[in-house]
Design a protein around this motif. Structure first.
Motif: not given
Length: 181
Positions: A4-5, A9-12, A59-67
């Motif tokens: 899982x990211x 890393x997602x913020x970078x 929101x995209x990151x939240x959805x990528x890690x399972x919502x």
């Protein structure tokens, strides 16, 4: 097994994208009309775009890690994104003000002084300032465009970024209600 990211890393990645977008907007405005860089509405519009993009990528990151994402990681994501974006903006502004157009800081300082004096006159306080106070105000505007002024501004922005990250983290977070008892 897929890893899982992390929020960092997602913020970078998001910070780099948003920073480049903000830099492109700044340079487009510079090429179109430099006086727009000192307008209050441009700053407000840039802030709205800035926050909107952080929410979008969060929101995209939240959805990528399972919502679902707790407040802590959402805050971390938002803060790191804001800091990375701010660093890119500072570097871009230093390039613009010191390398690309060294005369621009003087033009912008004059425009800021004119805007400030116009606003003060609309409140009826324009005549109450001495020439020394006006010169001091102009010098403050000019100092803000130096490398030191840009770095000092970024230091102050870190505090604002922390407050914004609290708000944006609260917007981005989403609790898994199925885990509540």
């Amino acid at each position: 097994m897929e890893t899982q990211e992390t929020p960092f890393r997602a913020a970078l990645r998001s910070g780099l994208i948003i920073g480049m977008i903000m830099l492109v907007i700044t340079f487009l405005v510079y090429f179109i009309d430099t006086s727009m860089l000192t307008k209050w509405w441009f700053g407000l519009l840039a802030l709205a775009i800035f926050c909107g993009l952080v929410i979008f990528f969060g929101t995209k990151y939240r959805n990528d890690i399972g919502g679902y994402i707790n407040f802590g990681p959402a805050f971390q994501f938002a803060f790191i994104t804001l800091v990375i974006t701010g660093l890119i903006s500072v570097v871009g502004n230093i390039l613009l003000y010191q390398v690309i157009d060294p005369a621009l800081p003087q033009v912008l300082a004059d425009q800021q002084l004119e805007n400030t004096m116009s606003m003060m006159e609309s409140f009826g306080a324009g005549d109450s300032m001495s020439s020394e106070q006006i010169d001091e105000m102009k010098q403050g505007f000019e100092d803000a465009y130096t490398i030191g002024g840009q770095l000092k501004g970024f230091g102050i922005a870190l505090i604002i970024y922390a407050i914004l990250a609290l708000i944006l983290g609260a917007i981005i977070k989403k609790k898994d209600k199925s885990l509540s008892y």
